[in-house]
Motif scaffolding. Structure first.
Motif, PDB file in Angstrom:
ATOM      1  N   UNK A  18       0.848  -1.282   0.174  1.00  0.00           N
ATOM      2  CA  UNK A  18      -0.011   0.198  -0.153  1.00  0.00           C
ATOM      3  C   UNK A  18       1.096   1.215  -0.181  1.00  0.00           C
ATOM      4  N   UNK A  19       0.950   2.020  -1.144  1.00  0.00           N
ATOM      5  CA  UNK A  19       1.747   3.256  -1.201  1.00  0.00           C
ATOM      6  C   UNK A  19       1.254   4.062  -0.020  1.00  0.00           C
ATOM      7  N   UNK A  20       2.364   4.746   0.837  1.00  0.00           N
ATOM      8  CA  UNK A  20       2.193   5.582   1.859  1.00  0.00           C
ATOM      9  C   UNK A  20       1.679   5.216   3.280  1.00  0.00           C
ATOM     10  N   UNK A  21       1.613   3.591   3.306  1.00  0.00           N
ATOM     11  CA  UNK A  21       1.308   2.970   4.585  1.00  0.00           C
ATOM     12  C   UNK A  21       2.466   3.266   5.637  1.00  0.00           C
ATOM     13  N   UNK A  60      -3.839  10.007  10.191  1.00  0.00           N
ATOM     14  CA  UNK A  60      -2.925   8.925  10.021  1.00  0.00           C
ATOM     15  C   UNK A  60      -3.656   7.541  10.474  1.00  0.00           C
ATOM     16  N   UNK A  61      -4.214   7.556  11.694  1.00  0.00           N
ATOM     17  CA  UNK A  61      -4.748   6.507  12.224  1.00  0.00           C
ATOM     18  C   UNK A  61      -5.955   6.129  11.677  1.00  0.00           C
ATOM     19  N   UNK A  62      -6.777   6.741  10.849  1.00  0.00           N
ATOM     20  CA  UNK A  62      -7.906   6.453   9.814  1.00  0.00           C
ATOM     21  C   UNK A  62      -7.294   5.882   8.738  1.00  0.00           C
ATOM     22  N   UNK A  63      -6.347   6.228   8.357  1.00  0.00           N
ATOM     23  CA  UNK A  63      -5.817   5.893   7.038  1.00  0.00           C
ATOM     24  C   UNK A  63      -5.336   4.251   7.318  1.00  0.00           C
ATOM     25  N   UNK A  64      -4.752   3.930   8.529  1.00  0.00           N
ATOM     26  CA  UNK A  64      -4.110   2.726   8.729  1.00  0.00           C
ATOM     27  C   UNK A  64      -5.346   1.721   8.914  1.00  0.00           C
ATOM     28  N   UNK A  65      -6.402   2.018   9.669  1.00  0.00           N
ATOM     29  CA  UNK A  65      -7.371   1.243   9.672  1.00  0.00           C
ATOM     30  C   UNK A  65      -8.288   0.818   8.560  1.00  0.00           C
ATOM     31  N   UNK A  66      -8.446   2.147   7.678  1.00  0.00           N
ATOM     32  CA  UNK A  66      -8.959   1.849   6.259  1.00  0.00           C
ATOM     33  C   UNK A  66      -8.234   0.926   5.507  1.00  0.00           C
ATOM     34  N   UNK A  67      -6.911   0.779   5.438  1.00  0.00           N
ATOM     35  CA  UNK A  67      -6.017   0.059   4.741  1.00  0.00           C
ATOM     36  C   UNK A  67      -6.088  -1.412   5.402  1.00  0.00           C
ATOM     37  N   UNK A 102     -20.564   7.521   7.349  1.00  0.00           N
ATOM     38  CA  UNK A 102     -19.736   7.987   8.399  1.00  0.00           C
ATOM     39  C   UNK A 102     -18.208   7.218   8.128  1.00  0.00           C
ATOM     40  N   UNK A 103     -17.320   7.928   7.630  1.00  0.00           N
ATOM     41  CA  UNK A 103     -16.039   7.271   7.316  1.00  0.00           C
ATOM     42  C   UNK A 103     -14.889   6.975   8.568  1.00  0.00           C
ATOM     43  N   UNK A 104     -13.935   6.410   8.394  1.00  0.00           N
ATOM     44  CA  UNK A 104     -13.153   5.826   9.330  1.00  0.00           C
ATOM     45  C   UNK A 104     -12.550   7.185  10.116  1.00  0.00           C
ATOM     46  N   UNK A 105     -12.296   8.307   9.593  1.00  0.00           N
ATOM     47  CA  UNK A 105     -12.008   9.641  10.504  1.00  0.00           C
ATOM     48  C   UNK A 105     -12.933   9.995  11.345  1.00  0.00           C
ATOM     49  N   UNK A 134      -8.027   3.510  22.087  1.00  0.00           N
ATOM     50  CA  UNK A 134      -8.607   3.066  21.102  1.00  0.00           C
ATOM     51  C   UNK A 134      -7.771   3.471  19.824  1.00  0.00           C
ATOM     52  N   UNK A 135      -7.824   2.626  19.081  1.00  0.00           N
ATOM     53  CA  UNK A 135      -7.037   3.037  17.591  1.00  0.00           C
ATOM     54  C   UNK A 135      -6.498   1.972  17.221  1.00  0.00           C
ATOM     55  N   UNK A 136      -5.848   2.024  16.137  1.00  0.00           N
ATOM     56  CA  UNK A 136      -5.120   0.968  15.399  1.00  0.00           C
ATOM     57  C   UNK A 136      -3.919   0.080  16.029  1.00  0.00           C
ATOM     58  N   UNK A 137      -3.557   0.796  17.029  1.00  0.00           N
ATOM     59  CA  UNK A 137      -2.460   0.247  17.849  1.00  0.00           C
ATOM     60  C   UNK A 137      -3.101  -0.856  19.097  1.00  0.00           C
TER      61      UNK A 137
END
Length: 389
Positions: free
Chosen positions: A162-165, A201-208, A248-251, A273-276
């Motif tokens: 995934x580019x940018x991950x 950045x957290x929303x992008x990680x979870x979406x990916x 309702x998006x990830x952000x 809470x969060x991707x971690x």
């Protein structure tokens, strides 16, 4: 709908796979110095436990992500009594060759990566140079182990496809550390400032992660069914955030989750809470005609190993789709702890429709020859490669 195996064959035909042609390992694990010309098809490496078979695969994979697939620290990879290890390889890809090298020095804890003899400015920009997937003897622990291990699996794979991950992951970890420090200090306004920096950045990680699990669920199920003889299985990204809603998006979900957990975060002194904190749920039918159950808690060792192999095959498909070619397959005693029938099914999945170079370790010669017997056969003992077996 295409089956998992038919999809693999179609993608594999798109381009010639990358391969390793020359390898130098110096003062890495139990290798003093090992120079190898690697066959195009690959090799079967035969030897007892502790001889260095897995160390050889570890050295190859280090050039893919510049870290140990066993989770070892760089300083622990240096041969006893030495200060530096170095690994070099010649990679053939897209009709040309490239020189790649990595080294780590214990004194000063300095890691260096070189491409074509020049040191790269950012190591993360050099990962995934040839594409490789490891089937590890301990992969059952990937299914039954801690959520952190599965997050690590996702982060490494998505960093490669995934580019940018990688940039999002680094940003998220940096801001998370600052927010947690502010929580421990009880600094309300500072926490709020770092919260804002965490959301994107957290929303992008979870979406990916969620997107990968959804796209790969059918392929994973197909592989699991083929290996197990028919048992269903599923992948699902699990998050502590509220259930998804239309528009309702990830952000927005992440922002709401952070707001709802704010009091708890202050009480505990860290972000809860969060991707971690998320996980990859792996479920399968563990009883005949029964419902799918969470393999983190249920299922035999063989069932967990079956799911782990299906997950690795799914990983290989992700790399192949992203790179347009087959990865290098590093198989560390992959048939251990499988009954004969499952071992034969795994063999067919790994051998048919896959053209990537194969390095396969075993304590004794396998009676199921990969690539129609084209793999070279080597013996290894005490970190030294002996004559071909």
């Amino acid at each position: 709908m295409q089956t998992a195996s038919s999809t693999s064959i179609q993608v594999a035909e798109r381009a010639e796979p990358a391969s390793l042609h020359r390898l130098l390992i110096r003062d890495f694990r139990n290798f003093r110095e090992l120079r190898l010309d690697l066959p195009e098809a690959g090799a079967m490496i035969i030897g007892p436990n502790g001889s260095g078979k897995t160390n050889l695969l570890e050295a190859i994979y280090y050039l893919e992500v510049f870290r140990s697939f066993r989770g070892a620290r760089d300083s622990d990879l240096i041969r006893f009594g030495e200060d530096v290890f170095r690994i070099e390889a010649t990679i053939q890809r897209d009709g040309g060759t490239e020189e790649l090298a990595a080294a780590f020095q214990k004194t000063g804890r300095r890691k260096k990566v070189e491409r074509e003899g020049a040191e790269v400015d950012r190591i993360t920009g050099a990962i995934g140079a040839f594409g490789a997937v490891v089937f590890d003897l301990d992969d059952a622990g990937l299914v039954s182990g801690s959520p952190g291990r599965r997050r690590r699996f996702l982060d490494i794979l998505l960093s490669l496809v995934v580019p940018g991950y990688v940039a999002d992951l680094q940003r998220y970890r940096a801001v998370l550390a600052q927010r947690n420090e502010a929580l421990r200090a009880g600094r309300d306004e500072v926490v709020d400032a770092w919260t804002e920096g965490l959301i994107v950045p957290g929303a992008k990680l979870m979406a990916a992660r969620d997107g990968w699990a959804r796209r790969r669920a059918d392929g994973f199920r197909g592989y699991h069914q083929q290996i197990s003889g028919g048992a269903g299985a599923s992948l699902e990204y699990e998050t502590s955030l509220s259930a998804p809603q239309e528009d309702v998006g990830w952000e927005m979900r992440f922002r709401s989750g952070l707001e709802a957990s704010r009091t708890r975060d202050f009480r505990r002194g860290f972000t809860t809470v969060g991707p971690h904190r998320d996980d990859l749920a792996i479920r399968a039918e563990v009883d005949s005609d029964g419902p799918e159950r969470d393999l983190r808690s249920f299922g035999s060792g063989g069932q967990k190993r079956t799911a782990a192999i299906a997950l690795r095959l799914t990983e290989a498909d992700s790399l192949r789709e992203a790179n347009g070619r087959d990865p290098v397959y590093l198989l560390d005693d992959v048939f251990a702890e499988l009954d004969r029938e499952r071992a034969e099914r795994v063999f067919r999945l790994l051998d048919e429709g896959r053209s990537g170079q194969v390095f396969f370790t075993a304590p004794k010669p396998a009676d199921m020859p990969f690539r129609d017997g084209a793999l070279a056969r080597w013996r290894i003992s005490d970190g030294a490669l002996l004559d071909h077996a």
